[in-house]
Enzyme design. Structure first.
Site, PDB file in Angstrom:
ATOM      1  N   ALA A 257       0.861  -1.177   0.000  1.00  0.00           N
ATOM      2  CA  ALA A 257       0.000   0.000   0.000  1.00  0.00           C
ATOM      3  C   ALA A 257       0.896   1.223   0.000  1.00  0.00           C
ATOM      4  CB  ALA A 257      -0.898  -0.016   1.230  1.00  0.00           C
ATOM      5  N   LYS A 258       0.265   2.388  -0.156  1.00  0.00           N
ATOM      6  CA  LYS A 258       1.069   3.599  -0.257  1.00  0.00           C
ATOM      7  C   LYS A 258       1.886   3.862   1.006  1.00  0.00           C
ATOM      8  CE  LYS A 258      -1.488   5.718  -3.907  1.00  0.00           C
ATOM      9  NZ  LYS A 258      -2.706   6.387  -4.261  1.00  0.00           N
TER      10      LYS A 258
END
Ligand code: GLU
Length: 289
Positions: A257-258
């Site tokens: 994920a970011k």
């Protein structure tokens, strides 16, 4: 030989400028780009900047730079324009509003006054871990009754799913898929109470009006594809083909994920990694069949 009726392949790369691209996005976008190239088609870059709180202009610059570093180009996009401009979703609200009006007029959409977390989540794509709960249908209009209204509260708008209807499609990677409306997903938000169009509606309007023939994205959006097929049909548009990519995970098996800064393309580039290393690893996966 290509049949005269065959449409030119139009793919799209649709990042949200809410953080730096990580390796998982890069791989999905590379697959989208590669499929367009192999089909002799075109690819559109679309900036999915609908979420006013989370979108930042600096991330738009960053994803364009990172994609270019990777060697990806695009035929239409926010920086170069093209026949389907504008390419920033924040400038396309009138198109989403028209679609909403059509859905209201045809009885497919209704206002919902429930206050729920999912309403806030709805402008971004529901990736597996923040997938919407199935809505209980509290505000669904009943025959002869008006909707319950909460004093002073603005409604969101929901798409009324045809309960029990099976939505079937053949995914380019995973093969035949089937989801049942009302069982696998409920009435979903297409417009937020703060007057922001929701992801599900915006992406369908754009994929239709931009002439996208194949959507390539992560497997965590498979259920959203079923929702979106219902929207395409309700708006009398032909759905594109779909190709969902398996997700990359970190060494603990957790989806990237970011927040995994270490795996952002930016960091890898600063560490001196070369795009061709990344790409040859993806080529070895033979994901494209
Ligand atoms: N902007 C969306 C995301 O980042 C794209 C999803 C899609 O490809 O439909 O999740």
């Amino acid at each position: 030989m290509i049949a005269a009726s065959a449409k030119t392949y139009h793919g799209r790369i649709a990042p949200s400028p809410t953080g730096l691209l990580h390796l998982g996005h890069a791989r999905t976008f590379w697959i989208a780009w590669q499929r367009a190239r192999q089909a002799g088609g075109q690819i559109i870059l679309r900036n999915e900047d609908l979420d006013p709180q989370r979108s930042k202009v600096e991330f738009v610059q960053a994803f364009m730079e990172d994609l270019r570093w990777l060697g990806l180009g695009w035929d239409e996009g926010p920086d170069i324009g093209g026949p389907h401009a504008p390419y920033n979703q924040s400038e396309r609200t009138h198109l989403y509003r028209d679609a909403l009006q059509r859905l209201i007029a045809s009885g497919h959409a209704y206002p919902c006054y429930c206050s729920r977390k999912e309403v806030q989540l709805s402008s971004r794509a529901p990736h597996a871990e923040d997938e919407e709960a199935i809505y209980a249908g509290t505000c669904r209009p009943a025959l002869g009754m008006s909707n319950a209204k909460a004093e002073g509260r603005k409604p969101c708008w929901r798409f009324r799913v045809p309960d029990g209807e099976a939505v079937r499609f053949v995914d380019g990677h995973f093969g035949p898929k089937e989801y049942v409306a009302g069982r696998d997903f409920g009435d979903f938000v297409i417009w937020r109470p703060d007057d922001v169009p929701a992801y599900q509606l915006a992406v369908v309007v754009d994929d239709a009006l931009m002439g996208v023939t194949e959507v390539v994205r992560g497997v965590d959006l498979l259920v959203s594809t079923a929702r979106q097929i219902l929207l395409f049909r309700a708006l009398s548009w032909e759905p594109p083909a779909f190709f969902h990519c398996p997700l990359l995970t970190d060494e603990h098996g957790v989806r990237l994920a970011k927040r995994n800064d270490a795996l952002s393309l930016r960091t890898l580039r600063e560490q001196g990694r070369e795009p061709r290393e990344l790409i040859s690893a993806w080529q070895r996966e033979k994901l494209m069949g």
